[in-house]
Structures are given as C-alpha cells and as structure tokens.
Motif scaffolding. Structure first.
Motif, short mmCIF file in Angstrom:
data_model
loop_
_atom_site.label_atom_id
_atom_site.label_comp_id
_atom_site.label_asym_id
_atom_site.label_seq_id
_atom_site.Cartn_x
_atom_site.Cartn_y
_atom_site.Cartn_z
N SER A 302 0.81 -1.23 0.00
CA SER A 302 0.00 0.00 0.00
C SER A 302 0.85 1.27 0.00
O SER A 302 0.36 2.35 -0.34
N LYS A 303 2.13 1.15 0.37
CA LYS A 303 3.01 2.33 0.44
C LYS A 303 3.93 2.45 -0.77
O LYS A 303 4.79 3.35 -0.80
N VAL A 304 3.75 1.61 -1.76
CA VAL A 304 4.60 1.66 -2.95
C VAL A 304 4.30 2.92 -3.75
O VAL A 304 3.14 3.26 -4.00
N LYS A 305 5.35 3.64 -4.15
CA LYS A 305 5.22 4.83 -4.98
C LYS A 305 5.49 4.46 -6.43
O LYS A 305 6.59 4.03 -6.78
N LEU A 306 4.48 4.62 -7.28
CA LEU A 306 4.59 4.18 -8.66
C LEU A 306 5.67 4.93 -9.43
O LEU A 306 6.27 4.38 -10.36
N GLU A 307 5.93 6.19 -9.06
CA GLU A 307 6.89 6.98 -9.83
C GLU A 307 8.32 6.44 -9.70
O GLU A 307 9.20 6.81 -10.46
N TYR A 308 8.56 5.58 -8.70
CA TYR A 308 9.89 5.03 -8.51
C TYR A 308 10.05 3.65 -9.16
O TYR A 308 11.09 3.02 -9.03
N LEU A 309 9.01 3.19 -9.84
CA LEU A 309 9.05 1.85 -10.43
C LEU A 309 9.39 1.90 -11.91
O LEU A 309 8.88 2.75 -12.64
N GLY A 310 10.24 0.98 -12.35
CA GLY A 310 10.47 0.80 -13.77
C GLY A 310 9.33 -0.01 -14.36
O GLY A 310 8.43 -0.48 -13.65
#
Length: 346
Positions: A302-310
């Motif tokens: 739930s705390k994953v930030k999409l902008e940091y994902l490839g």
C-alpha cells in the motif's frame, strides 16, 4: 600511465577472492596485471580452493612482484573478502571476482575521476557475459544509470542505489578509508553478502561519482552460487533486506518511500525465486517462506510509490495485486524457449 610517475600515484589494492575457478583465473588476473595504471597491490586470497587455483595463484605471484598470495582454509566468499580488506595497504580498494575480468583502463579511469572530482568512491557500469565470455548485455547504455557530471553526497548516492543501481561489491572503486571508517566487513556464513554490505559502503562515502563506462565484465555461469536454488538464499536475502530497511530508515528518514519500494521489489524477487524453484525445496519449508514473504509484501504494497518503479517492476506490482505473480516463472520459461528458436517470419 607513465611509469616515471608511478611512485607518485596512489597505491590501489585489488582484492581477488579465489575458489574453484581454474578455467577463468588466468583471464581474471591477467586483466588486472595488464592495467594501464601500474601502482597496484594485487591480493589473491585462495579460499582453500580444491582445484589448481592455489598453484596458479603462486605462479602468478612469481611472475609479478605486485601480487601477494594468501592461502587459507575454505571459509567462504565473505571471509576471503574480509581477509583482503585486512591485508590491503593501498589508498584505494577494488574487488574483482575471480571468474570475471576488468577493462585495461578501469583503475586509471577511476583514480582520475576520484582525484579530479574529489570523490572517495567511483561507481562504474559493466557488461554481462556468458560462461564462454561472449557479451550478453552492455549496461553502459542503461537509462537508469545516473548521469551525474559531479560527485554527490551519500544521501543522493543512496537514493540512486535504491532506485537505479544493482548492489554488487565489484561495481565500485573506493578509498580504503570508506571501509575502515564504517567498520565495514562482509557477513561471514551468509549468502547475498553484497546486499548486506553495499549500502553501508555508500553510506560511509562522503562523495560519490558515477562513471558511465562499461569497465567490468561480469560472467554469468549456470553452476555459480548465485544460480543454485537454495532456501538459504531466501533466508539470507530477507535478513539483508530487513537490515537495510532498518538501518537506512534511521539514517535517511527522507528516503522512506525509496526504501519501501526497494524492499518491496526485493521481496517480489524472493517470491518469484521460490515459485521458479519449487521442485527443489522441501514442501513445508517452501510453504513457510512463501507465507512469510507474502506477508511482508502485503505490509509494504500500500506504500509503494509508482513513480519510482520501472516498467518491469510496475508489471510485477500489477500481477501481485491481481494474485498472478506465480505466472512470472512460466513467462521466463516460455521466453527462454522462444529465444532458442529465432523466428523466421520477416
């Protein structure tokens, strides 16, 4: 490098842990001996290798006065690296795995950048090669690699490490004081030792420069330790991830999102590894680790930030949310099968 200036140049210690690599050792040591930068101390740590490596190390020691050979009973990769740190006397320290090799200009390029940019650590890129030495992928063109033209502080370097870089102990060149200042040693008796150590090296560095040149050839071998299915790898990986998260959260609270994302992706790797190698594992232990890893993933998801994902990690997150992460191993098998039979359709 001009031999007349060799004595004025800083001494660089190159540490090579050696075990079971008689087929590759000469190429590895030969690439170090052939460096254009000559003021080297080459420390070969024979970790009780059962093949011809001990004799080969001694032969190299007779050929080049810059080479020191240390023989010890088998204690593992971490112990061999630690012995190298403790016996190195150079101002700078570089690790090279004994089945890999380095570009002739690696040390010269890193020393030049370290001095020009007042950096106590230089990070470079690498090429991934097959067991026979053919290049499979050159990472120098990776878009994720930082394109800094100046040295950055530890906080910025840690952020890059968590969002853009792999954690390999051979992928950077650092002042020996970075290890001594942080009292950094590799954890003996554990696998995945690079994960447990690399972030500590970055944290101990005062300034880091990123050199986008492929200066290291990393050999990917089917029978290497990294490719062997083992639940210990999962146990040691999860321990290293927990340690990293705990330590960096205290030191770099502003990087909480990056730390959570990195931990989530690392646990996704653990879960995928379990699914891919299910047939090798004891059923009860396998189920225990699957439950444990899934629990940690649900806590972080739930705390994953999409902008940091490839892109790949974004797809893995989507599959996890859809309870379909188990299909990844099958995709890898299908992709590998397809690559063996190139299409004839134009």
């Amino acid at each position: 490098m001009n031999p007349d200036n060799a004595d004025a140049a800083p001494l660089v210690s190159v540490v090579v842990p050696v075990y079971g690599v008689e087929r590759y050792l000469d190429q590895c040591v030969g690439s170090i001996v052939a460096q254009t930068y000559e003021n080297l101390e080459i420390v070969l740590v024979d970790d009780g290798s059962p093949d011809r490596c001990p004799r080969m190390c001694d032969d190299w020691g007779l050929k080049d006065g810059r080479i020191r050979v240390i023989h010890q009973q088998n204690r593992g990769l971490s112990a061999a690296r630690n012995v190298g740190i403790e016996n190195a006397s150079g101002e700078y320290l570089l690790f090279v795995d004994s089945d890999d090799w380095i570009d002739d200009h690696l040390v010269e390029s890193c020393v030049a950048k370290a001095l020009d940019e007042s950096a106590d650590m230089v990070v470079f890129t690498y090429s991934e090669v097959s067991a026979n030495g053919s290049v499979m992928r050159d990472h120098s063109s990776d878009r994720n690699f930082p394109r800094e033209r100046r040295s950055v502080n530890a906080s910025a370097a840690i952020r890059y490490l968590l969002t853009r870089l792999p954690m390999y102990s051979w992928s950077y060149f650092a002042e020996r004081d970075v290890y001594l200042r942080g009292n950094i040693r590799f954890p003996e008796g554990r696998t995945m030792e690079d994960i447990a150590t690399t972030y500590r090296v970055f944290s101990s560095a005062r300034s880091v420069f990123f050199l986008q040149e492929s200066l290291y050839s990393y050999r990917s071998r089917p029978m290497s330790t990294m490719s062997t299915p083992s639940l210990k790898r999962i146990e040691d990986s999860s321990r290293a991830v927990d340690e990293l998260e705990s330590n960096l959260s205290l030191s770099y609270p502003k990087l909480a999102s990056e730390i959570n994302n990195w931990s989530f992706i690392s646990y996704l790797w653990c879960l995928t590894f379990l699914y891919e190698n299910k047939t090798f594992f004891n059923d009860s232990k396998y189920r225990h680790f699957v439950r444990m890893i899934k629990g940690r993933l649900y806590n972080k998801e739930s705390k994953v930030k999409l902008e940091y994902l490839g892109r790949k990690d974004y797809c893995k997150l989507f599959l996890f949310r859809m309870h379909l992460i188990w299909i990844i191993p099958f995709w890898h098998q299908i992709r590998g099968f397809i690559l063996k039979f190139p299409s004839t359709i134009k």
